[in-house]
Design a protein around this motif. Structure first.
Motif, PDB file in Angstrom:
ATOM      1  N   GLN B  17       0.839  -1.203   0.000  1.00  0.00           N
ATOM      2  CA  GLN B  17       0.000   0.000   0.000  1.00  0.00           C
ATOM      3  C   GLN B  17       0.877   1.257   0.000  1.00  0.00           C
ATOM      4  O   GLN B  17       0.712   2.154  -0.833  1.00  0.00           O
ATOM      5  CB  GLN B  17      -0.845  -0.016   1.268  1.00  0.00           C
ATOM      6  CG  GLN B  17      -2.166   0.693   1.167  1.00  0.00           C
ATOM      7  CD  GLN B  17      -3.061   0.291   2.335  1.00  0.00           C
ATOM      8  OE1 GLN B  17      -2.580  -0.136   3.383  1.00  0.00           O
ATOM      9  NE2 GLN B  17      -4.365   0.445   2.149  1.00  0.00           N
ATOM     10  N   GLY B  18       1.829   1.292   0.938  1.00  0.00           N
ATOM     11  CA  GLY B  18       2.742   2.430   1.022  1.00  0.00           C
ATOM     12  C   GLY B  18       3.539   2.579  -0.260  1.00  0.00           C
ATOM     13  O   GLY B  18       3.751   3.685  -0.764  1.00  0.00           O
ATOM     14  N   LEU B  19       3.967   1.442  -0.792  1.00  0.00           N
ATOM     15  CA  LEU B  19       4.774   1.429  -2.008  1.00  0.00           C
ATOM     16  C   LEU B  19       4.011   2.042  -3.181  1.00  0.00           C
ATOM     17  O   LEU B  19       4.531   2.865  -3.936  1.00  0.00           O
ATOM     18  CB  LEU B  19       5.144  -0.028  -2.309  1.00  0.00           C
ATOM     19  CG  LEU B  19       6.170  -0.338  -3.386  1.00  0.00           C
ATOM     20  CD1 LEU B  19       7.490   0.344  -3.083  1.00  0.00           C
ATOM     21  CD2 LEU B  19       6.378  -1.861  -3.459  1.00  0.00           C
ATOM     22  N   VAL B  20       2.749   1.647  -3.332  1.00  0.00           N
ATOM     23  CA  VAL B  20       1.942   2.153  -4.448  1.00  0.00           C
ATOM     24  C   VAL B  20       1.648   3.637  -4.260  1.00  0.00           C
ATOM     25  O   VAL B  20       1.771   4.438  -5.200  1.00  0.00           O
ATOM     26  CB  VAL B  20       0.636   1.342  -4.581  1.00  0.00           C
ATOM     27  CG1 VAL B  20      -0.331   2.026  -5.555  1.00  0.00           C
ATOM     28  CG2 VAL B  20       0.950  -0.075  -5.056  1.00  0.00           C
ATOM     29  N   LEU B  21       1.310   4.034  -3.029  1.00  0.00           N
ATOM     30  CA  LEU B  21       1.008   5.451  -2.790  1.00  0.00           C
ATOM     31  C   LEU B  21       2.241   6.307  -3.075  1.00  0.00           C
ATOM     32  O   LEU B  21       2.157   7.359  -3.713  1.00  0.00           O
ATOM     33  CB  LEU B  21       0.539   5.652  -1.337  1.00  0.00           C
ATOM     34  CG  LEU B  21       0.006   7.049  -1.014  1.00  0.00           C
ATOM     35  CD1 LEU B  21      -1.204   7.393  -1.874  1.00  0.00           C
ATOM     36  CD2 LEU B  21      -0.371   7.164   0.466  1.00  0.00           C
ATOM     37  N   ARG B  22       3.392   5.815  -2.619  1.00  0.00           N
ATOM     38  CA  ARG B  22       4.628   6.557  -2.849  1.00  0.00           C
ATOM     39  C   ARG B  22       4.949   6.639  -4.336  1.00  0.00           C
ATOM     40  O   ARG B  22       5.449   7.651  -4.827  1.00  0.00           O
ATOM     41  CB  ARG B  22       5.771   5.871  -2.099  1.00  0.00           C
ATOM     42  CG  ARG B  22       6.648   6.846  -1.386  1.00  0.00           C
ATOM     43  CD  ARG B  22       7.478   6.262  -0.269  1.00  0.00           C
ATOM     44  NE  ARG B  22       7.790   4.872  -0.393  1.00  0.00           N
ATOM     45  CZ  ARG B  22       7.436   3.959   0.504  1.00  0.00           C
ATOM     46  NH1 ARG B  22       6.726   4.292   1.559  1.00  0.00           N
ATOM     47  NH2 ARG B  22       7.797   2.716   0.353  1.00  0.00           N
ATOM     48  N   LEU B 102      -0.206  17.945   0.798  1.00  0.00           N
ATOM     49  CA  LEU B 102       0.624  16.740   0.724  1.00  0.00           C
ATOM     50  C   LEU B 102       1.873  16.923  -0.130  1.00  0.00           C
ATOM     51  O   LEU B 102       2.794  16.123  -0.071  1.00  0.00           O
ATOM     52  CB  LEU B 102      -0.193  15.552   0.191  1.00  0.00           C
ATOM     53  CG  LEU B 102      -1.339  15.071   1.089  1.00  0.00           C
ATOM     54  CD1 LEU B 102      -2.017  13.858   0.466  1.00  0.00           C
ATOM     55  CD2 LEU B 102      -0.835  14.728   2.491  1.00  0.00           C
ATOM     56  N   HIS B 103       1.895  17.976  -0.941  1.00  0.00           N
ATOM     57  CA  HIS B 103       3.098  18.262  -1.711  1.00  0.00           C
ATOM     58  C   HIS B 103       4.032  19.225  -0.986  1.00  0.00           C
ATOM     59  O   HIS B 103       5.001  19.695  -1.565  1.00  0.00           O
ATOM     60  CB  HIS B 103       2.723  18.836  -3.085  1.00  0.00           C
ATOM     61  CG  HIS B 103       2.085  17.821  -3.981  1.00  0.00           C
ATOM     62  ND1 HIS B 103       2.683  16.624  -4.279  1.00  0.00           N
ATOM     63  CD2 HIS B 103       0.891  17.807  -4.625  1.00  0.00           C
ATOM     64  CE1 HIS B 103       1.901  15.916  -5.070  1.00  0.00           C
ATOM     65  NE2 HIS B 103       0.807  16.604  -5.289  1.00  0.00           N
ATOM     66  N   VAL B 392       5.162  11.369   6.840  1.00  0.00           N
ATOM     67  CA  VAL B 392       5.914  10.117   6.745  1.00  0.00           C
ATOM     68  C   VAL B 392       5.276   9.079   7.653  1.00  0.00           C
ATOM     69  O   VAL B 392       5.039   7.945   7.253  1.00  0.00           O
ATOM     70  CB  VAL B 392       7.384  10.319   7.159  1.00  0.00           C
ATOM     71  CG1 VAL B 392       8.077   8.979   7.346  1.00  0.00           C
ATOM     72  CG2 VAL B 392       8.103  11.145   6.116  1.00  0.00           C
ATOM     73  N   ARG B 393       4.958   9.480   8.884  1.00  0.00           N
ATOM     74  CA  ARG B 393       4.429   8.483   9.798  1.00  0.00           C
ATOM     75  C   ARG B 393       3.033   8.041   9.413  1.00  0.00           C
ATOM     76  O   ARG B 393       2.688   6.870   9.488  1.00  0.00           O
ATOM     77  CB  ARG B 393       4.452   8.977  11.245  1.00  0.00           C
ATOM     78  CG  ARG B 393       4.449   7.767  12.180  1.00  0.00           C
ATOM     79  CD  ARG B 393       4.454   8.125  13.622  1.00  0.00           C
ATOM     80  NE  ARG B 393       3.401   9.072  13.927  1.00  0.00           N
ATOM     81  CZ  ARG B 393       3.331   9.710  15.078  1.00  0.00           C
ATOM     82  NH1 ARG B 393       4.262   9.527  15.982  1.00  0.00           N
ATOM     83  NH2 ARG B 393       2.351  10.546  15.312  1.00  0.00           N
ATOM     84  N   GLU B 394       2.192   8.970   8.962  1.00  0.00           N
ATOM     85  CA  GLU B 394       0.801   8.612   8.674  1.00  0.00           C
ATOM     86  C   GLU B 394       0.607   7.956   7.317  1.00  0.00           C
ATOM     87  O   GLU B 394      -0.216   7.076   7.166  1.00  0.00           O
ATOM     88  CB  GLU B 394      -0.092   9.854   8.802  1.00  0.00           C
ATOM     89  CG  GLU B 394      -0.166  10.412  10.217  1.00  0.00           C
ATOM     90  CD  GLU B 394      -0.647   9.371  11.228  1.00  0.00           C
ATOM     91  OE1 GLU B 394      -1.647   8.687  10.949  1.00  0.00           O
ATOM     92  OE2 GLU B 394      -0.001   9.222  12.281  1.00  0.00           O
ATOM     93  N   LEU B 395       1.361   8.411   6.330  1.00  0.00           N
ATOM     94  CA  LEU B 395       1.125   7.907   4.974  1.00  0.00           C
ATOM     95  C   LEU B 395       2.357   7.295   4.317  1.00  0.00           C
ATOM     96  O   LEU B 395       2.259   6.702   3.248  1.00  0.00           O
ATOM     97  CB  LEU B 395       0.623   9.040   4.062  1.00  0.00           C
ATOM     98  CG  LEU B 395      -0.713   9.697   4.419  1.00  0.00           C
ATOM     99  CD1 LEU B 395      -0.997  10.819   3.426  1.00  0.00           C
ATOM    100  CD2 LEU B 395      -1.842   8.677   4.400  1.00  0.00           C
ATOM    101  N   GLY B 396       3.499   7.463   4.938  1.00  0.00           N
ATOM    102  CA  GLY B 396       4.718   6.999   4.287  1.00  0.00           C
ATOM    103  C   GLY B 396       5.208   7.935   3.198  1.00  0.00           C
ATOM    104  O   GLY B 396       6.082   7.595   2.418  1.00  0.00           O
TER     105      GLY B 396
END
Lengths: 401, 401
Positions: B17-22, B102-103, B392-396
């Protein structure tokens, strides 16, 4: 920011393999069911992996455990003698080596004098030492771990610079790998010793530790999260040549006022000799007259005899080290700092000076929670640390003793 | 050694999940197929995860990309405005805050004077500032990130000790979480600023960085492997109160000779004032007479005017910082050191002094490969860094700008 790789099937298998081997190592003798419980893996997965270790000879069955109702389970453990590692310590006066088993037990040792040799001649001494030890390895040789002075690229085993041995960009790792056809790991000696010291942090200790090796030279190793931290250029912990005295004495590195010029064994012996020459009737003066030279044993004797002049020299060196320790405390706030090396063997008055100066120069919130201790007295630390680093890389094992 | 957990299904999902969002974040607008290629995940997994982000509003579809034969693929990207974070900088004179998307784009700012308030009164100012900003968040608030002076337990958001604000063991994270019902992250201000600075290391830069913030106080942040290193007691980087001058001046921490007493803006202004008083006809003397006090702008003006006395003061402060930098180089061998804060704005002669002294006191193999630069001139660094740490902590996610 580089993308982390997805977890592939192969990575998962390698991860689980390491996990099971480590569990057998840390908890063995242990049943397959217990390994499954400890790791959270399925019994099927555990059995497959354990069986592979058994046929590799890395693990063996050692009887049955107590039954919890049904059939008594077969217990398995890592066979510590299934593989051996050669650990080397390329010290100032001699190159020392040992054959070490997977439990970090030393099976054989060997030592060859260096006698001022450097360059290719010193490399020949390394070869001869390994030749000798290879012949004494019982069973399979897992690899060779080397602790050497200098800046070492621990990634490929190249010694970038080792001033005393006159080695520059020497690919020691590759040379040993080609000659002996086994994996190799080459690290700076202080870093290897620090890693060995890390293994003896007590139960519940942090995974972080700084070990400072104070002898002829001064170098530290920084362990973060259970792993050696190398820095960007494999020089993390190279604190011996940080300039701390303005207009200080010349250092062997070519600069002036480095920590080594005021806190190493050389600094202590030089200051003690100066004091001895100034006062021929003093303890140190008489000792110098009797032996022609002073060594750390003489310093220890002076401390034991309550000689004030000896104490002053030792405390001054300790205070300089304490100032360097304070810098480390502020930079890293690692709560466990261990002092090792020949000077650490001087013990109490020196340790007190280090502690006192480190506390005096640190924020109370940081310094007050930092434990500074003298490490285990062991001359094998570099050998064992280098061997352990090889085992970590090849098998994921960290030998405790 | 604690056993690492096995990779469970849930962990794998969270990881992916984190990988795809990132990937959407760093590479978007991007097609699902491209995400699958970049991550190595299957198309099915990617589609499932992307669809979840779309229904959460975290991502959105933004038209179609070029066709490679078949149907043109739909492109997806993270919606930077899908969530906002409130970032706070609890500065010496004022508490500043911003609403950040977020940016890492600042949408709103607010500032309240502190005016010497401390304890509960200062806490009230924090509440009022957040109250004000909460009302201006467009859409969903992801959380609150706070940068504050003092030693902060970034794990639970407790400020262990912030001397100027007279906060001791203040559970600021919990208080804000309870009051505003969103996740919070509280970090030391220098560490937050360092994390913001890390984002601007150029392409191919190491994942390690030290940022030293030199202003009224001095503090550093150490980024290792892309993450802030906190140390065992959340004090890593607290270099301002390391004693570096024997029998030095009194420091606000109660001890003597700390780095802050010789290298902070206070030290520079105090030395400059002394010089001005001694020579009323000098540049600084006239400036002091005209304004009644000296500030960093006056120092900058003195440097610009080529005033030798100003230069001497600035260079002396820079050299002291350089000595501290040399200690960091030896301890950590991190190749990228960035100087930030109000004193860094003095620029060239100061930077040269820092560099020169750091090189003079370091082993060439280490110092020669270390880049010491002045960071971006930004007063928002703490706000942005604190907001980034929360993201970083909440969404990576790590926002770049």
């Amino acid at each position: 920011m580089p993308l982390p790789a997805k977890a592939t099937h192969r990575q998962t298998r390698a991860h689980n393999q390491g996990l099971v081997l480590r569990t057998l190592y840390d908890h063995g003798p242990v049943s397959r069911a217990e390994v499954a419980r400890l790791t959270g893996l399925t019994r099927t997965t555990v059995s497959q992996l354990v069986n592979a270790f058994l046929s590799d000879g890395l693990a063996r069955e050692v009887g049955r455990g107590p039954s919890s109702g049904g059939k008594a389970p077969i217990l398995v453990q890592v066979d510590g003698d299934a593989r051996h590692v050669i650990g080397l310590d390329l010290g100032e006066r001699a190159f020392n080596g040992a054959v070490v088993n997977l439990h970090g037990e030393i099976r054989r040792t060997a030592s060859l004098p260096v006698g001022g040799r450097n360059g290719d001649e010193a490399l020949e001494v390394v070869y001869r030492l390994v030749d000798q030890l290879v012949g004494e390895v019982p069973g399979l040789l897992l690899g060779i771990g080397v602790g050497t002075p200098g800046i070492v690229d621990a990634g490929d085993g190249t010694i970038r610079w080792a001033v005393n041995l006159d080695w520059q960009d020497l690919p020691l790792g590759r040379l040993l790998r080609e000659r002996f056809a086994v994996p190799t790991y080459v690290a700076n000696d202080s870093r290897a010793a620090a890693f060995a010291e890390y293994r003896f942090a007590g139960e519940g200790a942090s995974a972080n530790l700084i070990a400072i090796r104070v002898g002829h030279g001064i170098g530290a190793g920084v362990v973060l999260g259970g792993e050696l931290f190398h820095g960007d250029g494999f020089g993390a912990g190279e604190i011996g040549h940080t300039g701390i005295v303005d207009d200080g004495k010349a250092c062997r590195c070519g600069r002036f006022g480095c920590l080594e010029t005021v806190a190493s064994s050389r600094a202590i012996l030089s200051d003690a000799t100066e004091a001895a020459e100034a006062t021929p009737d003093s303890f140190l003066g008489r000792r110098l007259a009797a032996h022609g030279t002073l060594d750390l044993e003489a310093i220890r004797a002076g401390l034991d005899a309550g000689d004030e002049s000896t104490r002053r020299v030792v405390v001054a060196a300790g205070r300089f080290l304490g100032a360097a320790v304070a810098s480390l405390i502020g930079a890293l706030n690692i709560h466990r700092i261990v002092l090792i090396g020949s000077v650490a063997a001087l013990g109490e008055p020196w340790l007190e000076a280090v502690r006192d100066e480190a506390a005096r120069r640190s924020l109370g919130m940081l310094g007050g929670r930092t434990r500074i201790d003298i490490g285990r007295a062991s001359t094998d630390e570099v050998v064992l640390g280098a061997a352990a680093l090889l085992m970590v890389r090849e098998l994921g094992l960290v030998p405790a003793r």
